[in-house]
Design an enzyme around this catalytic site. Structure first.
Site: not given
Ligand code: NAD
Length: 290
Positions: A124, A145, A157, A196
Site C-alpha cells: 500500500s 495494489h 491500482e 489512499n
Molecule cells: N490489509 C489491507 O487492507 C491491505 C490493502 C491493500 C494492500 N495491503 C498490502 O498487502 C500486503 C499484505 O498485507 P496483509 O494485510 O495481507 O498482511 P497480513 O499480515 O495479513 O499477511 C502477511 C502474510 O505474509 C506472510 N509472510 C511474511 N513474510 C513472509 C515471507 N518472507 N515469505 C512468505 N510469506 C511471508 C505472513 O506469514 C502473513 O501470512 C502489505 O504489503 C499491505 O500493505 C494491505
C-alpha cells in the site's frame, strides 16, 4: 508488446488477509494459482477461508458447486517459495508491509522465477522502485495494489516505477482483467497512490474533527455515510481494514512528506498502542461480537 498465454500462471506470496483473497479471486477468474507463505498455519487458514467464502456463494445461488470446487482445486499451497514460482508467469507479493522483508522476498523471487515473469507488489505504501533494485529485472517489476476485501472490491491500482516497461504494465492490466478486476494506471510513483491519497485527506479531516471535540466518531461516520453516501464512514472503515494499517500508512506518509496534515491522530495512536485494532481484535472504534 508481448502476447499473453491463454491463462496466466500466477504465484501469490504471503497468505494473509490480502494474499489469500487475491489467490481466491484469481482462481475464480480461471487462473492456476500457487499460494505461498512461510507459515503453514496461514496457508491452512487461507484454505479454510476459501471454502467458507465459496460455500456462502453456493448457498446464495451465486456460484455452482462445480465452479466452487474448480476454484478450490485451482489454488495450490506451499511453504516453498522456489517451488511456488519456478513455473509461473506472474507473481504478486503480499507479505508484511516491511521494506527489508519485501526486498529479501524480491531478491529470492528474482533468483527463482523464470526470467520473463513479472514481479508485482501489493504494497500500500512502498513504491516499486524500492523493491525493483533488489532484482535484476527492474523493468518487470510493478506495484499492483488491491483493496480489502479483494473478493468485493473491484479496483486495482497499477503503478509504474521509473524503470517499469510498457509491456509489464500491459501484463499487469491483463492479469487484473483475467481476475475480473478493474484497473487504473498511475504513470508516476506517488505516496498513497490515488485512492489512499484521497481517502487519507478525508480521514485526516475526520480525525481532526474528533481530536478537536467537534463531534463523536459515531456522528462523524453517520455524517459521511448519510451526507456523502459513502458506504462506510472513516472510523468504521478503519476498524474493517485494521487500525494498525491506517496508523502505519499515516506514519509513513508523515515521515516521507514531513507534512503535518498526515501526522497520526493521538486518539488513533492510543487505540493501536492498546491493541484495539478493529474487527480483527474484537474492538477498535466499535466493539464486535467474536
Ligand atoms: N490489509 C489491507 O487492507 C491491505 C490493502 C491493500 C494492500 N495491503 C498490502 O498487502 C500486503 C499484505 O498485507 P496483509 O494485510 O495481507 O498482511 P497480513 O499480515 O495479513 O499477511 C502477511 C502474510 O505474509 C506472510 N509472510 C511474511 N513474510 C513472509 C515471507 N518472507 N515469505 C512468505 N510469506 C511471508 C505472513 O506469514 C502473513 O501470512 C502489505 O504489503 C499491505 O500493505 C494491505
Amino acid at each position: 508488446m508481448e502476447v499473453l498465454n491463454a491463462m496466466t500462471r500466477l504465484a501469490v506470496i504471503g497468505a494473509g488477509s490480502m494474499g489469500a483473497q487475491i489467490a481466491q479471486q484469481a482462481a475464480l477468474g480461471g487462473m492456476d494459482v500457487t499460494l505461498q507463505d512461510q507459515e503453514p498455519s496461514q496457508l491452512h487458514k487461507a484454505r479454510q477461508s476459501h471454502h467458507g467464502h465459496l460455500l456462502r456463494r453456493v448457498e446464495k445461488g451465486k456460484l455452482s458447486q462445480e465452479d466452487a470446487d474448480a476454484a478450490i482445486d485451482r489454488v495450490h499451497t506451499t511453504t516453498d517459495l522456489r517451488a511456488a514460482v519456478e513455473h509461473c508467469d506472474f507473481v504478486i507479493e503480499a507479505v508484511f508491509e516491511d521494506v527489508d522483508i519485501k526486498r529479501l522476498v524480491f531478491r529470492e523471487l528474482d533468483a527463482a522465477a523464470p526470467t520473463q515473469a513479472v514481479l508485482a507488489s501489493n504494497s500500500s505504501t512502498i513504491g516499486i522502485s524500492t523493491l525493483a533494485d533488489a532484482t535484476r529485472r527492474p523493468d518487470r517489476c510493478v506495484n499492483m495494489h488491491f483493496f480489502y476485501p479483494v473478493l468485493v472490491m473491484d479496483l486495482v491500482e497499477i503503478v509504474r516505477g521509473p524503470q517499469t516497461s510498457d509491456s509489464t504494465v500491459a501484463r499487469a492490466l491483463a492479469v487484473a482483467r483475467e481476475m475480473g478486476r478493474t484497473a487504473v494506471v498511475l504513470h508516476k510513483e506517488i505516496d498513497g497512490f490515488i485512492v489512499n491519497r484521497i481517502l487519507h485527506a478525508a480521514t485526516q479531516e475526520a480525525y481532526r474533527l474528533l481530536d478537536a471535540g467537534v463531534a463523536s466518531f459515531e456522528d462523524i461516520d453517520t455524517a459521511v455515510e448519510k451526507g456523502l453516501n459513502w458506504p462506510m464512514g472513516p472510523f468504521r472503515l478503519g476498524d474493517l481494514s485494521g487500525l494498525d494499517v491506517t496508523y502505519n500508512a499515516r506514519r509513513h506518509m508523515y515521515r516521507s512528506t514531513a507534512d503535518e496534515r498526515y501526522k497520526p491522530s493521538p486518539q488513533l495512536e492510543a487505540k493501536v498502542k492498546a491493541g484495539k485494532l478493529g474487527r480483527k481484535t474484537g474492538e477498535g472504534w466499535y466493539r464486535y461480537e467474536k
